[in-house]
Structure formats: structure tokens, C-alpha cells
Write a protein that holds these residues in place. Structure first.
Motif, PDB file in Angstrom:
ATOM      1  N   ARG B 104      21.259  37.169  63.222  1.00 45.17           N
ATOM      2  CA  ARG B 104      20.141  36.329  63.671  1.00 45.17           C
ATOM      3  C   ARG B 104      18.813  36.902  63.188  1.00 45.17           C
ATOM      4  O   ARG B 104      17.917  36.182  62.748  1.00 45.17           O
ATOM      5  N   ASN B 107      18.398  36.369  59.460  1.00 45.91           N
ATOM      6  CA  ASN B 107      18.133  34.973  59.161  1.00 45.91           C
ATOM      7  C   ASN B 107      16.655  34.620  59.332  1.00 45.91           C
ATOM      8  O   ASN B 107      16.146  33.734  58.657  1.00 45.91           O
ATOM      9  N   GLU B 108      16.022  35.320  60.239  1.00 51.65           N
ATOM     10  CA  GLU B 108      14.600  35.057  60.444  1.00 51.65           C
ATOM     11  C   GLU B 108      13.788  35.380  59.195  1.00 51.65           C
ATOM     12  O   GLU B 108      12.718  34.835  58.975  1.00 51.65           O
ATOM     13  N   GLY B 110      14.641  34.845  56.089  1.00 52.64           N
ATOM     14  CA  GLY B 110      14.797  33.870  55.005  1.00 52.64           C
ATOM     15  C   GLY B 110      13.552  33.059  54.733  1.00 52.64           C
ATOM     16  O   GLY B 110      13.026  33.068  53.620  1.00 52.64           O
TER      17      GLY B 110
END
Lengths: 201, 201
Positions: B104, B107-108, B110
Motif C-alpha cells: 500500500r 503504491n502511494e 506511483g
DNA sequence: CGTCAATTTGAAGATGAATTCAAAAACTGA
DNA sequence: TCAGTTTTTGAATTCATCTTCAAATTGACG
């Protein structure tokens, strides 16, 4: 005073403005004033059309996704040969460069989708549609005997879309060695192995 | 009053707190008060250690990346057979589920990597290191005659990491059909084709 | 135990964004 | 042209966050 527009025209303007604001400030960083500035209006005017900013942001993301997907379908439709279709589709899923607005917008969804169910659903639905798109190409090629698939068409299609996604991130993050051309070549390398076709055209 | 801690201990606490806050609110949505709350401190105390919140966020992302990468290396080191190494590494690159904090957090990055050069560099360097990791496995297996690579080891390694990344997003976005198991199977499907090994173990 | 430096609090002030709304401006149709 | 409606502005208000800082607390060390 900014030129006045009809309700629906202005809403389209605002969706475009929100798109640009999201790209500039991030989906969690956009503010009413950012959208207003992009639209050439005041915050009050934005609020008049969208009392809730988050709704506008969802619409902007939705519109961006649809545009992206429609564009791909449109390009796809101009070819009939499965090999050409496959190659063109791979390219159309990649950003044109680090600043490509469509991919930049989609990338903003990645992180947010883990926190926000609405964004999760949007992103998932785009993914699934892109998978179907590839699946159709693969199945057709397979039926015509052009492709000898190394696995289920779903499996290959899922992997192709996944690769596009990931290289979209790499390119927008400005990987020094991986640009649109290189990414296409990497995905094609997989596509060749998966279809048993050298995909020359 | 919250228990007092040494400078370096508290900084580690804050980095952990920032990690959690980023996951909860997004890299562009985190506020000083979110970090303070996660750390069980007041905003003032956070500011005492990190006068600039953005520096803390970068450190948190950096720490999260390092942890993720070190964990993978450590797991990898417990095996010697290239087939086992490959299979284990593929699994260790995927989230355990939609809530996996390490993925998680990554992913932030990206979306932010397209806007912020520092995040872009972080993300790129993680990617490159993971590619090297896979490359070493592939080259060893190839040298031992266990793998017959369908392309450059760099190409395959890049694609493997790309697939992990992308399925990380799918899983955290709660794709109804793609969980950790399914994602591993999809990546293995590619790995089989790319190594000419059925990867049974 | 008492002093000192480091850490934390809590409150006050400053800044900035969201929200509200009356008035102005722009268009519509007669 | 004019009346009525919709859209937009801009200013005032409210609300939230950041920033600053003096005072309180803590722990270390003599």
C-alpha cells in the motif's frame, strides 16, 4: 467576468479543469482553488456546479478513463490483422512520454484505489475491459491459426494489461532507460513468447 | 505527557507513524496532525524533530522501500535452487492481501513519482534493484542449465518486476478475481514461458 | 537530591481553504 | 428593449491546519 456557458458545457469544462488539477496536484492534493484556476473561474463558480468537490473528481477520473479506453478501441478498429492489432494495442496502452496526461491521470488512481472504494471500482473496471480487449485479439488470432497461445487467452491478456500498467508508471517516473519505445519492446518480448508469433509487420 | 525518547528512537517512531499516516490518507493527503496522532504525540512534537513534514514523508517512503527490498533479499537467501528462488521471489513481491501495508505504501508513490523528482528516483531505484535480483536468479539458473531463457535476462527480469507491481495495484484495489494466489499464478505463467521450466517444486 | 539540557505540551497567532451569500453580470425570450 | 432567469463574482464568515513559543515535564548526570 468569465464568459457564461450553459450548464452542461460548463460541467464539461470543469471536468477537464479537474483532470488537469489532479495531474498537477495529485488526487489527494487537489483543492477547489486549483480546479477554479484551471477553469479560469472563481471557487464560488465551481461550487455552483459541483457543491461537492469529490464528486467532480470522481467524474473527472471517470471521464479520463473512458477517453483512454475509447481511444484505444478506436485505434484498434482501424486494423484487421490480429498481429497488427496486437502491436498497435500494446503501443496505445503506453504513455507517449513522461508527461502523457492520460496515463498521469490514471496513475493517480493507483494509490487512491486502495483507500477509496469508488476509485477501486473504477480502476478495476478499466482493467477488466482492457483485458477483454486483448482477449478478443488473442482469440481471433488463435482461431485464424496466426497465434499459438502458450496459455489461456485470459491469462495472457491479464499479463499484457498488467505490463502496460507497470511500464506506464516507470515511464512517468522518468526511468532513465525505459521510455515508450523500450517498454513496447519489453511487452512485445512477452507477446512473442505468448503467441508464438514474431509479430513482425 | 507521552513518554520521552531519545532523538534517534523518536525519529524512528515518527517514520513508522508517517508510514501509517501515508497509507491512511495518501501521500498528498497526509497532514502533520495525522502523523502526530499515529505517533501519539502533538503536532508540535513532530515539528520539533522534523521541521519540514515533506522530509519526514520522504524518509518514511525510503524506509518502507528498504524494508520491503531487504525482506525479499532475506527470503531469497534461504534457498539455493534457482527454481525455488524464482517461485519464492515472485510470491514475496506480491501483497499478502488488499491491506498489505508495505505494498500500500509503495503504491502511494506511483502517482507522486510523476510530479516529484525525489519520489521518482526512489521508485526507479527500487525497480532497478528488484530487476537485478531477478536477473541474478535467471542467470544462475541459465548457467546451471535449469532455465532456457526465451530472451535476455534483463528483459525477463524487467517484465517480472513489472508484473508484480501491476498485480500489487490490482490486489490493493480489491479486484474481485485477482488475489495473491491468482496473481502468483499469472506471473508464474509468464515465468514458465520465459524460463522453459515448469517451475514445479 | 538538584541542576541542566532535551523533549513535549498546549495555547495563541497566522495562514489558508471551504463555504455562504448578496449583488452584479450575462444570457433568454418576448 | 426589457423582465426574468441563470451564472458568476467577490467579499465575509467559518473552519481547519500550520507555525510559533513560553511553560511544563522528563531524564541524565554530577
Amino acid at each position: 467576468m468569465a464568459q457564461r456557458k450553459s450548464r452542461s458545457d460548463r460541467r464539461l469544462d470543469l471536468i477537464e479543469a479537474a483532470r488537469r488539477a489532479i495531474i498537477r496536484h495529485g488526487i489527494d492534493g487537489v483543492q477547489l482553488s486549483h480546479v477554479a484556476e484551471e477553469a479560469g473561474l472563481t471557487s464560488g463558480a465551481v461550487l455552483y456546479h459541483y457543491p461537492d468537490l469529490s464528486e467532480l473528481l470522481v467524474e473527472a477520473q471517470h471521464a479520463g478513463m473512458e477517453r483512454f479506453y475509447e481511444q484505444r478501441l478506436r485505434q484498434l478498429a482501424t486494423f484487421t490483422d490480429p498481429v497488427e492489432k496486437l502491436v498497435v494495442t500494446i503501443r496505445s496502452g503506453l504513455p507517449t512520454g513522461p508527461l502523457d496526461p492520460d496515463v498521469r491521470l490514471l496513475n493517480e488512481l493507483g494509490g487512491a484505489a486502495g483507500r477509496n472504494r469508488v476509485y477501486g471500482v473504477l480502476l478495476t473496471s478499466l482493467y477488466d475491459r482492457q483485458v477483454s480487449m486483448y482477449q478478443a485479439i488473442l482469440d481471433t488470432g488463435s482461431a485464424l491459426g496466426v497465434f499459438r497461445l502458450s496459455a489461456d487467452s485470459v491469462t495472457i491478456a491479464r499479463n499484457l494489461v498488467a505490463l502496460e500498467d507497470a511500464y506506464g508508471y516507470r515511464i512517468t517516473a522518468r526511468h532513465p532507460l525505459i521510455g515508450p519505445e523500450e517498454a513496447a519492446e519489453l511487452i512485445l518480448s512477452y507477446a512473442r513468447a505468448a503467441t508464438g508469433n514474431d509479430l513482425a509487420h
